[in-house]
Design an enzyme around this catalytic site. Sequence first.
Site, short mmCIF file in Angstrom:
data_model
loop_
_atom_site.label_atom_id
_atom_site.label_comp_id
_atom_site.label_asym_id
_atom_site.label_seq_id
_atom_site.Cartn_x
_atom_site.Cartn_y
_atom_site.Cartn_z
CG HIS A 51 -1.80 1.19 1.31
ND1 HIS A 51 -2.99 1.28 0.61
CD2 HIS A 51 -1.67 2.35 1.99
CE1 HIS A 51 -3.54 2.45 0.86
NE2 HIS A 51 -2.77 3.12 1.71
CG HIS A 66 1.89 7.42 0.74
ND1 HIS A 66 1.20 8.60 0.52
CD2 HIS A 66 0.98 6.55 1.21
CE1 HIS A 66 -0.07 8.43 0.84
NE2 HIS A 66 -0.23 7.20 1.27
CE LYS A 109 -2.80 9.20 -2.94
NZ LYS A 109 -3.03 8.17 -1.97
#
Length: 177
Positions: A51, A66, A109
């Site tokens: 993730h 990220h 996103k």
Amino acid sequence: MKTAVMKELYGFLHHQNRYSSEQEFVNDLKNMWFGLYSRGNEEGDSSGFEHVFSGEVKKGKVTGFHNWIRFYMQEKEGLVDYYSHNYDGPWESYPDVLAMQFNWDGYYKEVGSAFIGSSPEFEFALYSLCFIARPGKTCQLSLGGHTLAIQTYAWNKSTYGNGKKYIATAYVVSSTR
């Protein structure tokens, strides 16, 4: 664990009596980051590492993602198209904090944040420290004399070991988030 930053992290946590041995620490990292759980309909289809560092698509939107190196590599392959960004960290050189909006292989996103210019082990160590010390909370840090916040969340639908929680997500907090 062979990097200086991970050795430093273990030394700090060992000194704080969080871990009695390096092996205990390594086993916990493997479980919290790489243990599989289900974010969707499939059993064991996700992990905190996937993730945070790779990104996932959930309900037609990008979640996680990220890591600036992954972003760079996907952009280089033509899979990422960023719409806007803002250098938002306190530093005047790298590493810095990047807030961004982008399209990843056809999925949007809306807002995300990542360090830019840092090593993966630096990010892994900071996110691990904050998850261990303050799971599910904002972790305030001082780096190079500048304040910085890391947000972590635990996966609450399943556990490992003796009720320990997996990492659901961890990211550097941008003032634009």
